[in-house]
Design an enzyme around this catalytic site. Structure first.
Site, PDB file in Angstrom:
ATOM      1  N   LYS A 185     -42.372   6.269  25.252  1.00 24.54           N
ATOM      2  CA  LYS A 185     -41.214   6.120  26.138  1.00 24.54           C
ATOM      3  C   LYS A 185     -41.485   5.040  27.211  1.00 24.54           C
ATOM      4  O   LYS A 185     -42.597   4.532  27.305  1.00 24.54           O
ATOM      5  CB  LYS A 185     -40.876   7.473  26.762  1.00 24.54           C
ATOM      6  CG  LYS A 185     -40.629   8.588  25.721  1.00 24.54           C
ATOM      7  CD  LYS A 185     -39.408   8.349  24.834  1.00 24.54           C
ATOM      8  CE  LYS A 185     -39.392   9.196  23.585  1.00 24.54           C
ATOM      9  NZ  LYS A 185     -39.016  10.586  23.755  1.00 24.54           N
TER      10      LYS A 185
HETATM   11  C1  LIG Z   1     -38.633  11.879  23.134  1.00 28.84           C
HETATM   12  C2  LIG Z   1     -37.282  12.456  23.180  1.00 28.84           C
HETATM   13  C3  LIG Z   1     -37.039  13.776  23.583  1.00 28.84           C
HETATM   14  C4  LIG Z   1     -38.142  14.762  23.845  1.00 28.84           C
HETATM   15  O1  LIG Z   1     -39.068  14.321  24.774  1.00 28.84           O
HETATM   16  P1  LIG Z   1     -40.557  14.951  24.782  1.00 28.84           P
HETATM   17  O2  LIG Z   1     -41.114  14.482  26.078  1.00 28.84           O
HETATM   18  O3  LIG Z   1     -41.263  14.380  23.588  1.00 28.84           O
HETATM   19  O4  LIG Z   1     -40.410  16.419  24.707  1.00 28.84           O
HETATM   20  C5  LIG Z   1     -35.728  14.200  23.685  1.00 28.84           C
HETATM   21  N1  LIG Z   1     -34.699  13.387  23.387  1.00 28.84           N
HETATM   22  C6  LIG Z   1     -34.888  12.120  22.977  1.00 28.84           C
HETATM   23  C7  LIG Z   1     -33.708  11.265  22.681  1.00 28.84           C
HETATM   24  C8  LIG Z   1     -36.187  11.621  22.836  1.00 28.84           C
HETATM   25  O5  LIG Z   1     -36.379  10.384  22.391  1.00 28.84           O
END
Ligand SMILES: *Cc1c(COP(=O)(O)O)cnc(C)c1O
Length: 383
Positions: A185
């Protein structure tokens, strides 16, 4: 065995300053739920211009906490795009509510505002918008619909920290906005998440929820000089540690730079693709600043899987984001076959390919991807 991926679709970046920040906390009195959590929350809420920020152990926990805070429960319906990671929709199920899928726009893969109102029933309580690939949804349209029907608007902004819509930062566009700090991310804590809101009550509910439903955390008890606490409701251990927050706090300083780097890579792809008729990127809307968590192109469906395999053979970590959530085995088993409910997302799923994009990616690497892609396209047979 599959060949090693030398150029992944996403790659985190951790520098010496980040390492030093974590080590400093490691040598301090607080490893978890101490001053660094608060410092990170304050920094993120200032960055996104929202009042309250609640750090949690993941983006998934953040989605769960957001739905809990607004009181979603059994019998409620929550509108959601199927073009997302499963976590977005799973969170609705954690609260015992029913996810109702709304299709996306073909050229952005963002929820289509014109398709929302027909799906609203007296049981609909909330709408989750997903800023797919890092591009903010049409929040003015979504806000209008939410207000007309008394729905909460939640932004799954796990892709779009640092992006903006009509000059307003992601974080100010919904009632609750959820970020993820997973390594792929925009910035990372290793694992981690954050929910921001303008509503102090919702923030308080999420603070309790992340700590078993207990009204004061250990740091607050220390500050208040008391041992007393009450468990007010059933919650979870969704806390984020001071160690994680030290990394996040240090990473946040570099977010603007990282986004500029992602945008520059996207511009290079756009330029190199402008002469290629067969390659179509997703549309970039004019009134937004795009976070480019993903760079997604669309190919003829007969060619997509061949191109995928060919590029993977060369160590290029192309990927597919996402199979629409309702097509997953669990969703088919639990809710029956819903295929056909979101034809645009279902058709897009057959054609999309995510290309490598990460801040440290070099221009020569972008060119390598595009050249390999063009060769793979010309070799792909219509099957
Ligand atoms: C990565 C992601 C999540 C979940 O995030 P985590 O930190 O991995 O639990 C939820 N929604 C979207 C669109 C994502 O890309």
């Amino acid at each position: 065995m599959a060949p090693e991926v030398t150029l992944p679709y996403g790659r985190h970046q951790v520098d010496d300053e980040d390492v030093a920040a974590v080590v400093e906390v490691l040598r301090s009195d607080w490893l978890t739920t101490g001053p660094t959590v608060e410092a990170f929350e304050t920094a993120v809420s200032a960055y996104v211009e929202s009042e309250h920020a609640v750090a949690v152990s993941s983006g998934t926990a953040g989605l769960h906490a957001a739905l809990y805070a607004i009181g979603i429960g059994p019998g409620d319906e929550v509108l959601v795009s199927p073009m997302t990671f499963v976590a977005t929709v799973n969170a609705v199920l954690y609260q015992g509510a029913l996810p109702v899928f709304v299709d996306v726009e073909a050229d952005t893969l963002l929820i289509d505002p014109t398709l929302i109102e027909p799906k609203i029933t007296p049981r609909t309580k909330a709408l989750i918008a997903v800023d797919y690939a890092g591009q903010p949804c049409d929040y003015d349209a979504l806000r209008g619909i939410a207000d007309r029907h008394g729905l909460y608007l939640i932004a799954d902004a796990c892709h779009s920290l640092g992006a903006s819509y009509r000059g307003r930062p992601v974080g100010t566009l919904a009632d609750l906005t959820v970020f993820s700090f997973h390594p792929v991310k925009p910035i990372t804590c290793g694992e981690g998440g954050m929910v921001v809101t303008r509503d102090p009550q919702l923030a308080h509910r999420m603070r309790c929820f992340r700590n078993h439903g207990i009204d004061l955390d250990p740091h607050q008890r220390l500050v208040a000089g008391t041992w007393r606490y009450q468990m007010q409701d059933l919650g979870f251990n969704y806390r984020l540690s001071d160690l994680h927050c030290a990394l996040g706090l240090s990473q946040l300083k570099k977010l603007d730079l990282r986004i500029a780097q992602r945008q520059a890579i996207a511009d290079t792809y756009d330029q190199l693709f402008s002469s290629q008729q067969q390659l179509v990127s997703l549309r970039r809307k004019a009134d937004i600043s795009h976070g480019f968590h993903l760079y997604v192109i669309r190919l003829a469906p007969q060619k997509r899987d061949q191109v995928f395999t060919r590029l993977r053979t060369q160590g290029i970590g192309v990927n597919v984001h996402y199979m629409p959530v309702h097509l997953h085995a669990f969703y088919r088993h639990s809710f029956g076959d819903q295929s056909g409910c979101c034809p645009v997302a279902e058709r897009a799923f057959e054609t999309i390919l995510s290309l490598p994009i990460f801040p440290a990616m070099q221009e020569t690497e972008v060119k390598r991807v595009v050249e390999a892609l063009c060769v793979a396209m010309s070799e792909a047979r219509p099957s």
